[in-house]
Design a protein around this motif. Sequence first.
Motif, mmCIF file in Angstrom:
data_model
loop_
_atom_site.group_PDB
_atom_site.id
_atom_site.type_symbol
_atom_site.label_atom_id
_atom_site.label_comp_id
_atom_site.label_asym_id
_atom_site.label_seq_id
_atom_site.Cartn_x
_atom_site.Cartn_y
_atom_site.Cartn_z
ATOM 1 N N ARG A 1 -7.314 0.587 1.652
ATOM 2 C CA ARG A 1 -7.736 1.952 2.094
ATOM 3 C C ARG A 1 -6.945 3.127 1.260
ATOM 4 N NH1 ARG A 1 -8.596 1.268 8.403
ATOM 5 N NH2 ARG A 1 -10.316 -0.460 8.312
ATOM 6 N N LEU A 2 -6.629 2.621 0.045
ATOM 7 C CA LEU A 2 -5.901 3.875 -0.562
ATOM 8 C C LEU A 2 -6.670 5.227 -0.962
ATOM 9 C CD1 LEU A 2 -4.884 1.430 -3.776
ATOM 10 C CD2 LEU A 2 -3.344 1.983 -1.869
ATOM 11 N N ARG A 3 -6.095 6.171 -0.771
ATOM 12 C CA ARG A 3 -6.792 7.490 -0.689
ATOM 13 C C ARG A 3 -6.179 8.508 -1.924
ATOM 14 N NH1 ARG A 3 -5.361 8.902 5.730
ATOM 15 N NH2 ARG A 3 -6.446 7.189 6.774
ATOM 16 N N GLY A 4 -5.212 7.800 -2.640
ATOM 17 C CA GLY A 4 -4.650 8.896 -3.787
ATOM 18 C C GLY A 4 -5.645 8.803 -4.847
ATOM 19 N N HIS A 5 -5.422 9.735 -5.895
ATOM 20 C CA HIS A 5 -6.184 9.824 -7.034
ATOM 21 C C HIS A 5 -5.420 9.353 -8.335
ATOM 22 C CE1 HIS A 5 -9.329 12.081 -4.789
ATOM 23 N NE2 HIS A 5 -8.303 12.668 -4.232
ATOM 24 N N GLN A 6 -4.347 8.775 -8.079
ATOM 25 C CA GLN A 6 -3.409 8.243 -9.117
ATOM 26 C C GLN A 6 -3.675 6.855 -9.429
ATOM 27 O OE1 GLN A 6 -2.587 8.846 -5.952
ATOM 28 N NE2 GLN A 6 -1.062 7.516 -5.331
ATOM 29 N N ALA B 1 0.781 -1.197 -0.181
ATOM 30 C CA ALA B 1 -0.046 -0.040 -0.052
ATOM 31 C C ALA B 1 0.891 1.119 0.185
ATOM 32 C CB ALA B 1 -0.998 -0.090 1.291
ATOM 33 N N GLU B 2 2.152 1.359 0.728
ATOM 34 C CA GLU B 2 2.759 2.311 0.793
ATOM 35 C C GLU B 2 3.317 2.569 -0.419
ATOM 36 O OE1 GLU B 2 7.032 3.631 3.144
ATOM 37 O OE2 GLU B 2 5.877 1.931 3.997
ATOM 38 N N PHE B 3 3.948 1.561 -1.247
ATOM 39 C CA PHE B 3 4.553 1.699 -2.279
ATOM 40 C C PHE B 3 3.614 2.328 -3.413
ATOM 41 C CE2 PHE B 3 5.869 -0.255 -6.638
ATOM 42 C CZ PHE B 3 7.103 0.192 -6.610
ATOM 43 N N LEU B 4 2.391 1.703 -3.549
ATOM 44 C CA LEU B 4 1.527 2.269 -4.520
ATOM 45 C C LEU B 4 1.054 3.671 -4.184
ATOM 46 C CD1 LEU B 4 -1.178 -0.974 -4.714
ATOM 47 C CD2 LEU B 4 1.037 -0.207 -6.423
ATOM 48 N N GLU B 5 0.951 4.196 -3.090
ATOM 49 C CA GLU B 5 0.475 5.399 -2.582
ATOM 50 C C GLU B 5 1.770 6.273 -3.116
ATOM 51 O OE1 GLU B 5 -2.751 6.400 -0.033
ATOM 52 O OE2 GLU B 5 -2.693 6.232 -2.229
ATOM 53 N N GLY B 6 2.884 5.845 -3.203
ATOM 54 C CA GLY B 6 3.858 6.770 -3.387
ATOM 55 C C GLY B 6 4.250 7.003 -4.941
ATOM 56 N N GLU C 1 -5.706 -3.020 -14.372
ATOM 57 C CA GLU C 1 -6.330 -3.635 -15.453
ATOM 58 C C GLU C 1 -7.620 -3.731 -15.485
ATOM 59 O OE1 GLU C 1 -4.490 -7.422 -16.348
ATOM 60 O OE2 GLU C 1 -2.586 -6.659 -16.860
ATOM 61 N N SER C 2 -8.135 -3.745 -14.378
ATOM 62 C CA SER C 2 -9.776 -3.620 -14.420
ATOM 63 C C SER C 2 -10.163 -2.929 -13.111
ATOM 64 C CB SER C 2 -9.981 -5.168 -14.046
ATOM 65 O OG SER C 2 -9.763 -5.754 -12.983
ATOM 66 N N SER C 3 -11.424 -2.507 -13.408
ATOM 67 C CA SER C 3 -12.192 -1.559 -12.237
ATOM 68 C C SER C 3 -12.450 -2.659 -10.936
ATOM 69 C CB SER C 3 -13.728 -1.127 -12.491
ATOM 70 O OG SER C 3 -13.558 -0.524 -13.826
ATOM 71 N N TRP C 4 -12.508 -3.942 -11.165
ATOM 72 C CA TRP C 4 -12.685 -4.865 -10.204
ATOM 73 C C TRP C 4 -11.385 -5.015 -9.355
ATOM 74 C CZ3 TRP C 4 -9.536 -9.380 -9.837
ATOM 75 C CH2 TRP C 4 -10.036 -10.321 -8.554
ATOM 76 N N GLY C 5 -10.170 -5.057 -9.968
ATOM 77 C CA GLY C 5 -8.845 -5.124 -9.257
ATOM 78 C C GLY C 5 -8.741 -3.836 -8.367
ATOM 79 N N LEU C 6 -9.084 -2.603 -9.026
ATOM 80 C CA LEU C 6 -8.921 -1.534 -8.404
ATOM 81 C C LEU C 6 -9.955 -1.275 -7.209
ATOM 82 C CD1 LEU C 6 -8.134 1.681 -8.092
ATOM 83 C CD2 LEU C 6 -9.811 2.247 -9.576
ATOM 84 N N GLU C 7 -10.988 -1.816 -7.098
ATOM 85 C CA GLU C 7 -12.058 -1.591 -6.279
ATOM 86 C C GLU C 7 -11.533 -2.538 -4.970
ATOM 87 O OE1 GLU C 7 -15.717 -3.093 -7.887
ATOM 88 O OE2 GLU C 7 -15.887 -1.210 -9.177
ATOM 89 N N GLN C 8 -10.830 -3.806 -5.420
ATOM 90 C CA GLN C 8 -10.365 -4.601 -4.402
ATOM 91 C C GLN C 8 -9.275 -3.865 -3.701
ATOM 92 O OE1 GLN C 8 -11.361 -8.079 -3.597
ATOM 93 N NE2 GLN C 8 -13.009 -7.315 -4.845
ATOM 94 N N ALA C 9 -8.354 -3.302 -4.414
ATOM 95 C CA ALA C 9 -7.348 -2.595 -3.916
ATOM 96 C C ALA C 9 -7.733 -1.469 -2.699
ATOM 97 C CB ALA C 9 -6.231 -2.061 -4.900
ATOM 98 N N VAL C 10 -8.714 -0.756 -3.097
ATOM 99 C CA VAL C 10 -9.176 0.546 -2.517
ATOM 100 C C VAL C 10 -9.774 -0.120 -1.263
ATOM 101 C CG1 VAL C 10 -10.876 2.203 -2.332
ATOM 102 C CG2 VAL C 10 -9.399 1.830 -4.368
ATOM 103 N N GLN C 11 -10.573 -1.133 -1.387
ATOM 104 C CA GLN C 11 -11.214 -1.571 0.032
ATOM 105 C C GLN C 11 -10.320 -2.319 1.156
ATOM 106 O OE1 GLN C 11 -14.137 -4.893 -1.323
ATOM 107 N NE2 GLN C 11 -14.277 -5.270 0.868
ATOM 108 N N HIS C 12 -9.149 -2.972 0.528
ATOM 109 C CA HIS C 12 -8.567 -3.592 1.687
ATOM 110 C C HIS C 12 -7.234 -2.938 1.620
ATOM 111 C CE1 HIS C 12 -10.921 -7.355 1.196
ATOM 112 N NE2 HIS C 12 -10.871 -7.059 0.011
#
Length: 297
Positions: free
Chosen positions: A69-74, A44-49, A56-67
Amino acid sequence: WVRCRPQVPYFVHLDAVFHTFHRDAFPVGEFAAADLHWVYDREAEFLEGAVGVFFESSWGLEQAVQHYRLRGHQYPTVGLAGNLPDSATCPVAARGRSVLTIARRFAQKGGDYLAAGWPQLRQQFSDCSWHIVGGPAPAEVLQLPGVIYEGGLRPYVPAELMRLQTLLQQSSLLVHPTREDMNPLVLLEAAGFGCPAVAVRDFAIPELVQDGTTGVLLDRPLSGRDDDARRCGRGTRRVLDRRCRPSGLRCRTDPSRRRDRRGCRCRPWRAAQRLCVQRGRSSRPGRWLACGARPRG
């Protein structure tokens, strides 16, 4: 790789985060909970930076945000592409009644569901054949009438690649009732040859297959193995009965026939360009990514 600390702005491309992969691929208790949470936090720290993370999919993004708690807009969703054929060299061939499955692990991708209902399908369609590509199926499946094991068909061997393309050209449908998956690339590669799919309404599959248009989606969760086989058989018969050749399927998937309204640049490039502008950097991400220099701003 989550311990990587780039000294220049960086982008990330992935299908799903490790939390999603672990949940779908490993049994509970395979790893210590403390170790898993350590990996989750580092990722999560690596992705936020990152300047941008291309899912590749909205499903993958939703899973990442949910678990996570990603807050960025990138975090844009850029879709998925495969080894799609050139329409000039791979024309759609005439098709008989044949079913295709492609999987390294036969049961993992639901091949046993089709096997359970295969005798009934053969009673209704005596001329139907089933071609299995990838890992070997159990001996009792290979002995069923009409079943042909094609082997692994390695794409880097020209003769084997040609055979795979021929199967995709001539098959009535690809059956992929998978138990574990993310963004099954094989669905798009089959669609590139005009071959519809029978798959599950799970993972990122609904973003790749339009139910009733480019294939048939089976609802989940399913109640048991017998019910799974019946649903898989019904979906397969639905395509075989109608000799389903979804109108315009190949035009939507073949890059040689599709041109974006904004020009010829691909979605990942446009997303990277947009993120760079939002963060006050150069609007040409490739310019500084290629040389490794830190842009101003």
